[in-house]
Design a protein around this motif. Structure first.
Motif, short mmCIF file in Angstrom:
data_model
loop_
_atom_site.label_atom_id
_atom_site.label_comp_id
_atom_site.label_asym_id
_atom_site.label_seq_id
_atom_site.Cartn_x
_atom_site.Cartn_y
_atom_site.Cartn_z
N LEU A 1 32.47 5.59 -13.35
CA LEU A 1 32.38 6.04 -14.74
C LEU A 1 30.98 6.59 -15.04
CD1 LEU A 1 33.60 6.34 -17.52
CD2 LEU A 1 32.95 3.98 -18.00
N THR A 2 29.96 5.90 -14.56
CA THR A 2 28.59 6.35 -14.80
C THR A 2 28.35 7.72 -14.18
OG1 THR A 2 27.77 4.07 -14.87
CG2 THR A 2 26.15 5.81 -14.45
N GLU A 3 28.86 7.92 -12.96
CA GLU A 3 28.70 9.20 -12.29
C GLU A 3 29.38 10.32 -13.07
OE1 GLU A 3 29.95 9.08 -8.26
OE2 GLU A 3 28.41 7.65 -7.63
N THR A 4 30.55 10.03 -13.65
CA THR A 4 31.26 11.04 -14.42
C THR A 4 30.50 11.39 -15.70
OG1 THR A 4 33.44 10.44 -13.57
CG2 THR A 4 33.38 11.53 -15.71
N ILE A 5 29.92 10.39 -16.35
CA ILE A 5 29.12 10.65 -17.56
C ILE A 5 27.93 11.54 -17.22
CG2 ILE A 5 27.62 9.57 -19.28
CD1 ILE A 5 29.50 7.15 -19.21
N ILE A 6 27.27 11.25 -16.12
CA ILE A 6 26.13 12.06 -15.68
C ILE A 6 26.59 13.47 -15.34
CG2 ILE A 6 24.38 12.34 -13.89
CD1 ILE A 6 24.24 9.26 -13.75
N PHE A 7 27.70 13.57 -14.63
CA PHE A 7 28.25 14.87 -14.25
C PHE A 7 28.55 15.71 -15.49
CE2 PHE A 7 32.13 17.40 -13.71
CZ PHE A 7 31.77 18.24 -12.66
N ARG A 8 29.21 15.12 -16.48
CA ARG A 8 29.57 15.84 -17.70
C ARG A 8 28.33 16.30 -18.46
NH1 ARG A 8 34.83 15.09 -19.57
NH2 ARG A 8 34.13 15.15 -21.72
N ARG A 9 27.31 15.47 -18.47
CA ARG A 9 26.08 15.84 -19.18
C ARG A 9 25.38 16.98 -18.45
NH1 ARG A 9 23.42 11.17 -18.96
NH2 ARG A 9 24.50 10.40 -20.82
N LYS A 10 25.27 16.86 -17.14
CA LYS A 10 24.57 17.90 -16.37
C LYS A 10 25.31 19.24 -16.42
CE LYS A 10 22.07 15.19 -12.88
NZ LYS A 10 21.94 14.90 -11.43
N TYR A 11 26.63 19.17 -16.39
CA TYR A 11 27.41 20.40 -16.36
C TYR A 11 27.62 21.00 -17.75
CZ TYR A 11 29.88 23.52 -13.20
OH TYR A 11 30.22 24.58 -12.40
N GLY A 12 27.11 20.33 -18.79
CA GLY A 12 27.17 20.87 -20.14
C GLY A 12 28.55 20.89 -20.74
N PHE A 13 29.29 19.77 -20.60
CA PHE A 13 30.65 19.73 -21.14
C PHE A 13 30.68 19.89 -22.65
CE2 PHE A 13 32.15 19.05 -17.07
CZ PHE A 13 33.46 18.61 -17.00
N GLU A 14 29.56 19.56 -23.33
CA GLU A 14 29.56 19.73 -24.79
C GLU A 14 29.77 21.20 -25.18
OE1 GLU A 14 25.37 20.24 -23.41
OE2 GLU A 14 26.98 18.80 -23.01
N GLU A 15 29.39 22.12 -24.28
CA GLU A 15 29.59 23.54 -24.56
C GLU A 15 31.07 23.88 -24.67
OE1 GLU A 15 27.77 25.84 -21.55
OE2 GLU A 15 25.72 25.39 -22.15
N PHE A 16 31.92 23.11 -23.99
CA PHE A 16 33.35 23.42 -23.99
C PHE A 16 33.98 23.27 -25.36
CE2 PHE A 16 33.52 21.91 -19.28
CZ PHE A 16 32.86 23.07 -18.89
N TRP A 17 33.29 22.55 -26.26
CA TRP A 17 33.82 22.36 -27.62
C TRP A 17 33.00 23.13 -28.65
CZ3 TRP A 17 38.50 20.56 -27.65
CH2 TRP A 17 38.92 19.76 -26.58
N LYS A 18 31.98 23.86 -28.19
CA LYS A 18 31.14 24.63 -29.10
C LYS A 18 31.33 26.14 -28.92
CE LYS A 18 27.48 21.12 -29.30
NZ LYS A 18 26.06 20.83 -28.98
N LEU A 19 31.67 26.55 -27.71
CA LEU A 19 31.78 27.98 -27.40
C LEU A 19 33.24 28.35 -27.21
CD1 LEU A 19 28.80 28.27 -24.86
CD2 LEU A 19 28.84 28.95 -27.27
N PRO A 20 33.61 29.59 -27.53
CA PRO A 20 35.01 30.02 -27.40
C PRO A 20 35.45 30.15 -25.95
CG PRO A 20 33.62 31.87 -28.01
CD PRO A 20 32.75 30.64 -28.10
N ALA A 21 36.75 30.12 -25.75
CA ALA A 21 37.31 30.18 -24.40
C ALA A 21 36.88 31.41 -23.64
CB ALA A 21 38.84 30.10 -24.47
N PHE A 22 36.83 32.56 -24.34
CA PHE A 22 36.49 33.79 -23.62
C PHE A 22 35.08 33.76 -23.07
CE2 PHE A 22 35.18 34.98 -27.99
CZ PHE A 22 33.90 35.48 -27.75
N HIS A 23 34.20 32.92 -23.63
CA HIS A 23 32.84 32.79 -23.11
C HIS A 23 32.87 32.34 -21.65
CE1 HIS A 23 28.52 31.77 -23.11
NE2 HIS A 23 28.89 30.70 -22.43
N PHE A 24 33.83 31.50 -21.31
CA PHE A 24 33.96 31.00 -19.94
C PHE A 24 34.91 31.85 -19.11
CE2 PHE A 24 33.13 27.49 -22.89
CZ PHE A 24 31.92 27.05 -22.40
N PHE A 25 36.05 32.21 -19.69
CA PHE A 25 37.07 32.95 -18.94
C PHE A 25 36.63 34.38 -18.62
CE2 PHE A 25 39.79 29.49 -19.23
CZ PHE A 25 41.03 29.77 -18.71
#
Length: 257
Positions: A1-25
């Motif tokens: 669980l700790t590794e996943t929390i670190i992974f999500r933070r490093k990979y910037g998962f918060e952006e997935f709820w702030k930026l539109p889909a087309f930004h990634f796609f």
């Protein structure tokens, strides 16, 4: 669980709820060929649809592709899985195509396009494999498009999205894919391999009607033997982006809170 929390933070998962889909796609070299269908199977679980030959490996930016894929998985996990213990299926179309992808991928599968030489060098030759956070390069190396990207994607899914995979249906696989499958199937455990289903007319394949055991005809695209919306080339990707832009998510459920 700790590794996943670190992974999500490093990979910037918060952006997935702030930026539109087309930004990634539609990021440079994302080459996304799969997305949420906006539909659910007979158990009420979501499913993803992809068309592999829409992807042009020559144009892929490995890290942008991986981030777009993680964006999609995060949306499925957070918004579509209806309760603990639920999981999503994936229908991957391996058929020959006859159109030029232009929404989030770039493969030209028209007869004229297939006759053309690649218009540019492979991104691995242009240094795209180095264009990633240092911690990712330290962990996975400088990726090049192809099997190395798939290997890292499978590692990420296994480590950080455990038990979210219900079934993977490979539609119309050919001999080249089966050779590749023998390689990448070694990168997953036996339990995951047991979730792979081949659909087609080969002597080892399940018949196309197999999909109707899990999916109502009304939600299954016509290309897969259903009565639902046609994929319309890569139009299914555009429909996904339109749903996201309207704030409807995959199944019209609205934004997660």
């Amino acid at each position: 669980l700790t590794e996943t929390i670190i992974f999500r933070r490093k990979y910037g998962f918060e952006e997935f709820w702030k930026l539109p889909a087309f930004h990634f796609f539609q990021a440079e070299g994302a080459e996304m060929y799969f997305c949420g269908s906006g539909k659910f199977d007979k158990d009420g679980d979501p499913f993803i649809i992809g068309r592999l030959r829409m992807c042009n490996p020559e144009n892929m930016h490995p890290w942008n592709h991986l981030k777009a894929a993680l964006f999609l998985l995060e949306r499925v996990r957070a918004r579509d899985l209806r309760g603990p213990g639920r999981s999503a299926s994936y229908i991957l179309d391996l058929s020959e195509l006859n159109f030029k992808a232009n929404v989030s991928a770039s493969a030209d599968n028209t007869p004229e396009g297939k006759r053309k030489a690649p218009a540019q060098k492979n991104r691995a030759q242009l240094g795209a494999g180095k264009d990633a956070p240092k911690w990712l390069i330290d962990k996975h190396g400088e990726l090049s498009p192809g099997m190395s990207v798939l290997k890292v994607a499978l590692e990420m899914v296994s480590a950080h999205f455990p038990e979210t995979l219900k079934k993977v249906y490979f539609w119309n696989s050919d001999s080249l894919f089966l050779i590749a499958f023998k390689v990448f199937s070694l990168w997953v455990d036996a339990r995951t391999r047991s979730k792979f289903v081949f659909i087609g007319n080969g002597w080892l394949d399940s018949k196309p009607a197999k999909l109707l055991e899990s999916f109502d005809p009304s939600v299954l695209p016509r290309e897969f033997g259903g009565l639902g919306e046609s994929l319309e080339g890569d139009g299914f990707i555009q429909r996904f982006l339109d749903r996201e832009a309207a704030g409807l998510g995959f199944g019209g459920q609205g934004e997660s809170t």
